[in-house]
Design a protein around this motif. Structure first.
Motif, PDB file in Angstrom:
ATOM      1  N   VAL A  81      61.321  40.820  45.801  1.00  0.00           N
ATOM      2  CA  VAL A  81      60.162  40.719  44.914  1.00  0.00           C
ATOM      3  C   VAL A  81      59.150  39.680  45.403  1.00  0.00           C
ATOM      4  O   VAL A  81      57.936  39.952  45.395  1.00  0.00           O
ATOM      5  N   PRO A  82      59.567  38.480  45.840  1.00  0.00           N
ATOM      6  CA  PRO A  82      58.579  37.512  46.321  1.00  0.00           C
ATOM      7  C   PRO A  82      57.768  38.025  47.512  1.00  0.00           C
ATOM      8  O   PRO A  82      56.565  37.773  47.608  1.00  0.00           O
ATOM      9  N   GLU A  83      58.411  38.752  48.415  1.00  0.00           N
ATOM     10  CA  GLU A  83      57.688  39.314  49.559  1.00  0.00           C
ATOM     11  C   GLU A  83      56.625  40.304  49.094  1.00  0.00           C
ATOM     12  O   GLU A  83      55.495  40.301  49.602  1.00  0.00           O
ATOM     13  N   LEU A  84      56.979  41.157  48.122  1.00  0.00           N
ATOM     14  CA  LEU A  84      56.019  42.131  47.603  1.00  0.00           C
ATOM     15  C   LEU A  84      54.844  41.422  46.934  1.00  0.00           C
ATOM     16  O   LEU A  84      53.692  41.805  47.116  1.00  0.00           O
ATOM     17  N   ALA A  85      55.155  40.371  46.175  1.00  0.00           N
ATOM     18  CA  ALA A  85      54.088  39.627  45.501  1.00  0.00           C
ATOM     19  C   ALA A  85      53.190  38.916  46.500  1.00  0.00           C
ATOM     20  O   ALA A  85      51.968  38.871  46.339  1.00  0.00           O
ATOM     21  N   ALA A  86      53.795  38.346  47.540  1.00  0.00           N
ATOM     22  CA  ALA A  86      53.013  37.616  48.539  1.00  0.00           C
ATOM     23  C   ALA A  86      52.110  38.545  49.341  1.00  0.00           C
ATOM     24  O   ALA A  86      51.009  38.160  49.742  1.00  0.00           O
ATOM     25  N   ARG A  87      52.558  39.766  49.585  1.00  0.00           N
ATOM     26  CA  ARG A  87      51.775  40.714  50.386  1.00  0.00           C
ATOM     27  C   ARG A  87      50.681  41.409  49.572  1.00  0.00           C
ATOM     28  O   ARG A  87      49.696  41.901  50.141  1.00  0.00           O
ATOM     29  N   LYS A  88      50.822  41.425  48.255  1.00  0.00           N
ATOM     30  CA  LYS A  88      49.919  42.189  47.398  1.00  0.00           C
ATOM     31  C   LYS A  88      48.469  41.744  47.570  1.00  0.00           C
ATOM     32  O   LYS A  88      48.186  40.548  47.716  1.00  0.00           O
ATOM     33  N   ASN A  89      47.578  42.710  47.549  1.00  0.00           N
ATOM     34  CA  ASN A  89      46.131  42.459  47.633  1.00  0.00           C
ATOM     35  C   ASN A  89      45.773  41.597  48.848  1.00  0.00           C
ATOM     36  O   ASN A  89      45.031  40.619  48.742  1.00  0.00           O
ATOM     37  N   ASP A  90      46.310  42.009  49.999  1.00  0.00           N
ATOM     38  CA  ASP A  90      45.998  41.311  51.243  1.00  0.00           C
ATOM     39  C   ASP A  90      46.336  39.828  51.167  1.00  0.00           C
ATOM     40  O   ASP A  90      45.527  38.962  51.472  1.00  0.00           O
ATOM     41  N   PHE A  91      47.558  39.554  50.729  1.00  0.00           N
ATOM     42  CA  PHE A  91      48.101  38.195  50.683  1.00  0.00           C
ATOM     43  C   PHE A  91      47.312  37.291  49.714  1.00  0.00           C
ATOM     44  O   PHE A  91      47.093  36.113  49.986  1.00  0.00           O
ATOM     45  N   ALA A  92      46.929  37.833  48.570  1.00  0.00           N
ATOM     46  CA  ALA A  92      46.064  37.090  47.642  1.00  0.00           C
ATOM     47  C   ALA A  92      46.691  35.766  47.202  1.00  0.00           C
ATOM     48  O   ALA A  92      45.999  34.750  47.118  1.00  0.00           O
ATOM     49  N   LEU A  93      47.999  35.744  46.914  1.00  0.00           N
ATOM     50  CA  LEU A  93      48.640  34.507  46.464  1.00  0.00           C
ATOM     51  C   LEU A  93      48.626  33.446  47.553  1.00  0.00           C
ATOM     52  O   LEU A  93      48.326  32.268  47.300  1.00  0.00           O
ATOM     53  N   LEU A  94      48.937  33.853  48.767  1.00  0.00           N
ATOM     54  CA  LEU A  94      48.946  32.891  49.868  1.00  0.00           C
ATOM     55  C   LEU A  94      47.531  32.436  50.204  1.00  0.00           C
ATOM     56  O   LEU A  94      47.298  31.248  50.484  1.00  0.00           O
ATOM     57  N   ARG A  95      46.591  33.371  50.180  1.00  0.00           N
ATOM     58  CA  ARG A  95      45.202  32.994  50.444  1.00  0.00           C
ATOM     59  C   ARG A  95      44.709  31.970  49.432  1.00  0.00           C
ATOM     60  O   ARG A  95      44.035  30.995  49.786  1.00  0.00           O
ATOM     61  N   ALA A  96      45.072  32.180  48.172  1.00  0.00           N
ATOM     62  CA  ALA A  96      44.634  31.243  47.129  1.00  0.00           C
ATOM     63  C   ALA A  96      45.234  29.860  47.354  1.00  0.00           C
ATOM     64  O   ALA A  96      44.575  28.843  47.111  1.00  0.00           O
ATOM     65  N   SER A  97      46.473  29.807  47.825  1.00  0.00           N
ATOM     66  CA  SER A  97      47.123  28.503  47.967  1.00  0.00           C
ATOM     67  C   SER A  97      46.447  27.643  49.019  1.00  0.00           C
ATOM     68  O   SER A  97      46.305  26.424  48.835  1.00  0.00           O
ATOM     69  N   VAL A  98      46.002  28.237  50.129  1.00  0.00           N
ATOM     70  CA  VAL A  98      45.386  27.430  51.188  1.00  0.00           C
ATOM     71  C   VAL A  98      43.866  27.362  51.068  1.00  0.00           C
ATOM     72  O   VAL A  98      43.239  26.464  51.636  1.00  0.00           O
TER      73      VAL A  98
END
Length: 290
Positions: A161-178
């Motif tokens: 599940v975390p991988e799916l969430a991290a990849r969603k919307n072109d890595f939106a969660l990771l992009r937001a963090s940095v």
């Protein structure tokens, strides 16, 4: 300072069957820079040129699982003994007897703390950016405040599940963090972000990156159950005071366990203190190394 990538050498070394990519620049005493989650060697783009200009040789790896380094399968491959052994292998590959300093941010800071405990003869100084000593971190997990801040660490324990969430919307969660966490406007440009997205897109990267957190909570990990070894190495902790993920009270390590530590708090800086205040971080780092 601006990073001139033409002056960097991209190298690989292999340790225990894992191929590690790193960049190297400069001549002089060795400084090893360990990035955090969800970053790569490029997170040190402001520190590498300052260190090289000051007369240091710099190695900045993609830690295992990240960017161009190998991504071994299985959670056990990301336990601290393996991660710290990688750092020892990098120092050995450099030909240096020891590092003048190991510098770590976030997860790189966690690895740096553990490295200083396991390999004290291989470093002269330790610099930590917004990464608490493990005793402070696991004690903080007993408080509701820190549990709220660290919710993602526990979310990452779920399979897939975390991988799916991290990849969603072109890595939106990771992009937001940095992109959104840093407080300085323009701290992360679109060009910088594109390099991170390229790294996250490497096959197996998301699972490998998240496995750092999974390994931390697996049976057999320390998890605060026993007192960690004392670190007698001189330590500088640089702490951005507006860290959304880690309480400011976690900055100072226990003096009984880290007797030679100094904490430099940086106002108006986020968890990504080296993005927000690169000149200040470089000043503190170089003063400590002299």
């Amino acid at each position: 300072m601006t990073l001139d990538e033409s002056k960097l050498s991209h190298r690989f070394t292999e340790h225990d069957g894992v191929r590690l990519h790193y960049v190297e620049a400069g001549e002089g005493p060795l400084v090893v820079l360990l990035h955090g989650f969800p970053e790569m060697w490029y997170s040190w783009r402001h520190q590498i040129p300052a260190l090289v200009e000051a007369g240091y040789r710099v190695i900045a790896p993609d830690m295992r699982g990240y960017n161009l380094s190998d991504k071994p399968k299985g959670v056990a491959a990301y336990a601290l003994p393996e991660l710290t052994a990688d750092v020892a292998a990098l120092i050995q590959a450099s030909g240096a007897e020891r590092a003048a300093a190991v510098v770590g941010h976030d997860w790189g800071g966690g690895v740096a703390w553990a490295f200083a405990m396991r390999y004290p003869a291989l470093l002269e100084r330790l610099v930590i950016l917004n990464s608490p000593h493990p005793e402070r971190l696991f004690s903080a997990f007993r408080t509701a405040r820190q549990l709220r801040k660290s919710w993602y660490m526990f979310f990452f324990q779920l399979p897939k599940v975390p991988e799916l969430a991290a990849r969603k919307n072109d890595f939106a969660l990771l992009r937001a963090s940095v992109k959104n966490d840093p407080r300085r406007p323009g701290a992360m440009s679109d060009e910088d972000l594109a390099r991170y997205i390229e790294a996250w897109s490497q096959p197996g990267a998301l699972t490998a990156m998240i496995n750092y957190y999974r390994a931390l909570f697996r049976p057999g990990s320390r998890r605060g159950k026993t007192r960690p070894p004392r670190v007698d190495t001189p330590v500088l902790v640089i702490w951005g005071e507006h860290d959304r993920h880690l309480g400011a009270e976690l900055a100072a390590p226990n003096p009984a366990l880290v007797p030679n530590a100094r904490v430099a708090r940086v106002p108006d800086a986020s968890h990504f203190v080296h993005y927000d205040r690169p000149e200040k971080v470089n000043q503190l780092l170089l003063e400590f190394l002299r």
